[in-house]
Design a protein around this motif. Structure first.
Motif, PDB file in Angstrom:
ATOM      1  N   GLY A 170      -2.736  34.326  89.334  1.00  0.00           N
ATOM      2  CA  GLY A 170      -3.824  34.417  88.626  1.00  0.00           C
ATOM      3  C   GLY A 170      -4.724  32.892  89.091  1.00  0.00           C
ATOM      4  O   GLY A 170      -4.091  32.055  89.739  1.00  0.00           O
ATOM      5  N   ALA A 171      -5.921  33.010  89.009  1.00  0.00           N
ATOM      6  CA  ALA A 171      -6.874  31.861  89.441  1.00  0.00           C
ATOM      7  C   ALA A 171      -7.854  31.625  88.473  1.00  0.00           C
ATOM      8  O   ALA A 171      -8.238  32.771  87.746  1.00  0.00           O
ATOM      9  CB  ALA A 171      -7.415  32.108  90.705  1.00  0.00           C
ATOM     10  N   HIS A 172      -8.316  30.430  88.190  1.00  0.00           N
ATOM     11  CA  HIS A 172      -9.623  30.288  87.067  1.00  0.00           C
ATOM     12  C   HIS A 172     -10.767  29.326  88.032  1.00  0.00           C
ATOM     13  O   HIS A 172     -10.644  28.912  89.078  1.00  0.00           O
ATOM     14  CB  HIS A 172      -8.988  29.646  86.313  1.00  0.00           C
ATOM     15  CG  HIS A 172      -9.092  28.037  86.159  1.00  0.00           C
ATOM     16  ND1 HIS A 172      -8.645  27.366  86.898  1.00  0.00           N
ATOM     17  CD2 HIS A 172      -9.655  27.410  85.031  1.00  0.00           C
ATOM     18  CE1 HIS A 172      -8.972  25.945  86.588  1.00  0.00           C
ATOM     19  NE2 HIS A 172      -9.584  26.128  85.659  1.00  0.00           N
ATOM     20  N   ASN A 173     -11.751  29.461  87.133  1.00  0.00           N
ATOM     21  CA  ASN A 173     -12.998  28.471  87.596  1.00  0.00           C
ATOM     22  C   ASN A 173     -13.389  27.969  86.153  1.00  0.00           C
ATOM     23  O   ASN A 173     -13.468  28.593  85.038  1.00  0.00           O
ATOM     24  CB  ASN A 173     -13.922  29.662  87.952  1.00  0.00           C
ATOM     25  CG  ASN A 173     -15.508  28.993  88.031  1.00  0.00           C
ATOM     26  OD1 ASN A 173     -15.484  27.745  88.146  1.00  0.00           O
ATOM     27  ND2 ASN A 173     -16.514  29.883  87.976  1.00  0.00           N
ATOM     28  N   GLY A 174     -13.456  26.600  86.262  1.00  0.00           N
ATOM     29  CA  GLY A 174     -13.869  25.988  85.195  1.00  0.00           C
ATOM     30  C   GLY A 174     -12.924  24.767  84.592  1.00  0.00           C
ATOM     31  O   GLY A 174     -12.309  24.234  85.602  1.00  0.00           O
ATOM     32  N   GLY A 196      -5.397  25.851  86.404  1.00  0.00           N
ATOM     33  CA  GLY A 196      -5.230  27.371  86.906  1.00  0.00           C
ATOM     34  C   GLY A 196      -3.924  27.718  86.706  1.00  0.00           C
ATOM     35  O   GLY A 196      -3.632  28.838  86.050  1.00  0.00           O
ATOM     36  N   GLU A 197      -3.084  26.890  87.021  1.00  0.00           N
ATOM     37  CA  GLU A 197      -1.545  27.211  86.802  1.00  0.00           C
ATOM     38  C   GLU A 197      -1.180  27.125  85.175  1.00  0.00           C
ATOM     39  O   GLU A 197      -0.534  27.936  84.772  1.00  0.00           O
ATOM     40  CB  GLU A 197      -0.606  26.125  87.573  1.00  0.00           C
ATOM     41  CG  GLU A 197       1.070  26.557  87.215  1.00  0.00           C
ATOM     42  CD  GLU A 197       1.974  25.365  87.715  1.00  0.00           C
ATOM     43  OE1 GLU A 197       2.957  25.546  87.582  1.00  0.00           O
ATOM     44  OE2 GLU A 197       1.543  24.372  87.964  1.00  0.00           O
ATOM     45  N   TYR A 211      -5.609  33.491  75.718  1.00  0.00           N
ATOM     46  CA  TYR A 211      -7.021  33.138  75.411  1.00  0.00           C
ATOM     47  C   TYR A 211      -7.125  32.176  74.375  1.00  0.00           C
ATOM     48  O   TYR A 211      -8.111  31.211  74.297  1.00  0.00           O
ATOM     49  CB  TYR A 211      -7.887  34.458  75.287  1.00  0.00           C
ATOM     50  CG  TYR A 211      -9.258  34.216  75.066  1.00  0.00           C
ATOM     51  CD1 TYR A 211     -10.201  34.289  76.196  1.00  0.00           C
ATOM     52  CD2 TYR A 211      -9.798  34.121  73.579  1.00  0.00           C
ATOM     53  CE1 TYR A 211     -11.466  34.077  75.975  1.00  0.00           C
ATOM     54  CE2 TYR A 211     -11.243  33.972  73.775  1.00  0.00           C
ATOM     55  CZ  TYR A 211     -12.075  33.776  74.355  1.00  0.00           C
ATOM     56  OH  TYR A 211     -13.380  33.691  74.352  1.00  0.00           O
ATOM     57  N   GLY A 212      -6.540  32.426  73.106  1.00  0.00           N
ATOM     58  CA  GLY A 212      -6.663  31.457  72.058  1.00  0.00           C
ATOM     59  C   GLY A 212      -6.255  30.084  72.218  1.00  0.00           C
ATOM     60  O   GLY A 212      -6.557  29.266  71.445  1.00  0.00           O
ATOM     61  N   ASP A 213      -5.018  30.106  73.267  1.00  0.00           N
ATOM     62  CA  ASP A 213      -4.426  28.697  73.544  1.00  0.00           C
ATOM     63  C   ASP A 213      -5.412  27.867  74.423  1.00  0.00           C
ATOM     64  O   ASP A 213      -5.213  26.583  74.521  1.00  0.00           O
ATOM     65  CB  ASP A 213      -3.140  28.942  73.971  1.00  0.00           C
ATOM     66  CG  ASP A 213      -2.042  29.238  72.971  1.00  0.00           C
ATOM     67  OD1 ASP A 213      -2.360  29.529  71.800  1.00  0.00           O
ATOM     68  OD2 ASP A 213      -0.942  30.033  73.451  1.00  0.00           O
ATOM     69  N   LEU A 214      -6.009  28.398  75.382  1.00  0.00           N
ATOM     70  CA  LEU A 214      -6.691  27.910  76.296  1.00  0.00           C
ATOM     71  C   LEU A 214      -8.022  27.248  75.888  1.00  0.00           C
ATOM     72  O   LEU A 214      -8.934  28.428  75.631  1.00  0.00           O
ATOM     73  CB  LEU A 214      -6.832  28.642  77.506  1.00  0.00           C
ATOM     74  CG  LEU A 214      -5.504  29.111  78.346  1.00  0.00           C
ATOM     75  CD1 LEU A 214      -5.770  30.344  79.058  1.00  0.00           C
ATOM     76  CD2 LEU A 214      -4.809  27.910  78.942  1.00  0.00           C
ATOM     77  N   GLU A 215      -8.297  26.206  75.753  1.00  0.00           N
ATOM     78  CA  GLU A 215      -9.484  25.561  75.407  1.00  0.00           C
ATOM     79  C   GLU A 215     -10.332  25.063  76.468  1.00  0.00           C
ATOM     80  O   GLU A 215      -9.988  24.746  77.743  1.00  0.00           O
ATOM     81  CB  GLU A 215      -9.357  24.339  74.389  1.00  0.00           C
ATOM     82  CG  GLU A 215      -8.666  24.647  73.075  1.00  0.00           C
ATOM     83  CD  GLU A 215      -8.167  23.614  72.331  1.00  0.00           C
ATOM     84  OE1 GLU A 215      -8.587  22.485  72.537  1.00  0.00           O
ATOM     85  OE2 GLU A 215      -7.441  23.675  71.368  1.00  0.00           O
ATOM     86  N   GLY A 216     -11.835  25.357  76.365  1.00  0.00           N
ATOM     87  CA  GLY A 216     -12.699  24.905  77.619  1.00  0.00           C
ATOM     88  C   GLY A 216     -13.562  25.757  77.772  1.00  0.00           C
ATOM     89  O   GLY A 216     -13.833  26.757  76.913  1.00  0.00           O
ATOM     90  N   ASP A 217     -14.169  25.677  78.959  1.00  0.00           N
ATOM     91  CA  ASP A 217     -15.324  26.667  79.596  1.00  0.00           C
ATOM     92  C   ASP A 217     -14.724  26.754  80.879  1.00  0.00           C
ATOM     93  O   ASP A 217     -14.587  26.193  81.855  1.00  0.00           O
ATOM     94  CB  ASP A 217     -16.381  25.951  79.953  1.00  0.00           C
ATOM     95  CG  ASP A 217     -17.024  25.212  78.548  1.00  0.00           C
ATOM     96  OD1 ASP A 217     -17.478  26.281  77.679  1.00  0.00           O
ATOM     97  OD2 ASP A 217     -17.521  24.078  78.451  1.00  0.00           O
ATOM     98  N   TYR A 218     -14.249  28.375  80.940  1.00  0.00           N
ATOM     99  CA  TYR A 218     -13.668  28.827  82.101  1.00  0.00           C
ATOM    100  C   TYR A 218     -13.763  30.086  82.341  1.00  0.00           C
ATOM    101  O   TYR A 218     -14.230  30.843  81.129  1.00  0.00           O
ATOM    102  CB  TYR A 218     -12.201  28.307  82.119  1.00  0.00           C
ATOM    103  CG  TYR A 218     -11.388  28.745  81.211  1.00  0.00           C
ATOM    104  CD1 TYR A 218     -10.747  30.438  81.206  1.00  0.00           C
ATOM    105  CD2 TYR A 218     -11.335  28.185  79.773  1.00  0.00           C
ATOM    106  CE1 TYR A 218     -10.015  30.648  80.103  1.00  0.00           C
ATOM    107  CE2 TYR A 218     -10.770  28.756  78.834  1.00  0.00           C
ATOM    108  CZ  TYR A 218     -10.141  30.098  78.854  1.00  0.00           C
ATOM    109  OH  TYR A 218      -9.328  30.545  77.907  1.00  0.00           O
TER     110      TYR A 218
END
Length: 181
Positions: A99-103, A128-129, A153-160
């Motif tokens: 996986g990869a993320h932006n934000g 991202g990890e 999704y519920g655990d990850l806080e922020g804008d991404y």
């Protein structure tokens, strides 16, 4: 700021040139590292490092990558210095998910500490990890992949935005989260 791109096909094909072209279009979104992952026949091929698209693509022969699904990511460091280990995409410890993320995942540090306390292997400082491990956590508890993604999704806080795939699945999954002010 970073940039991510995912691609899904119904057949194996040369994804390297597609991922390089996408990364080149996203160059303005990340300057310190680039990576690409393809998924094909139950295997994940991951190639990434610090540097610009053309140099990393040449060094790791990204143009030769084949698969049915692919992810590319350009990084502008938020958590963790620019390095090969902090470059994205990221694998889970078994190499079954990528996986990869932006934000910006603002609770990255807290989640990483939780993951390590739970015995998970955390290799980088990159959020991202953390997104990959957030999904891994629920899979290890017996949840199906899509349910694990919803719970993460519920655990990850922020804008991404985040994209993830499994070696044994024919899809990529993406989601976006924006904090309400």
């Amino acid at each position: 700021m970073c940039g991510i791109f995912g691609y899904v096909s119904n057949k194996e094909e040369a994804l390297g040139p597609i991922l390089i072209a996408a990364a080149e279009r996203l160059t303005y979104r990340g300057y310190d590292s680039v990576g690409a992952a393809t998924i094909n026949n139950g295997k994940i091929d991951l190639r990434k490092d610090t540097g610009k698209v053309d140099s990393v693509a040449a060094k790791y022969n990204i143009a030769e990558m084949r698969g049915q699904r692919g992810i590319t990511q350009l990084r502008w460091a938020t958590f963790g210095e620019p390095s090969q280990v902090n470059s994205q995409p990221h694998l889970d410890p078994n190499g079954d998910m990528v996986g990869a993320h932006n934000g910006n995942v603002v609770n990255n540090v807290e989640l990483r500490l939780e993951f390590m306390a739970e015995g998970m292997t955390v290799r980088s400082q990159n959020d991202g990890e953390t997104c990959v491990h957030a999904v891994e956590r629920y899979i290890s508890r017996g949840y199906e992949f899509i349910d694990a993604i919803r719970l993460a999704y519920g655990d990850l806080e922020g804008d991404y935005a985040f994209v993830i795939g499994r070696a044994d699945d024919d899809k990529l999954y993406a989601f976006k989260k924006v904090r309400a002010w």
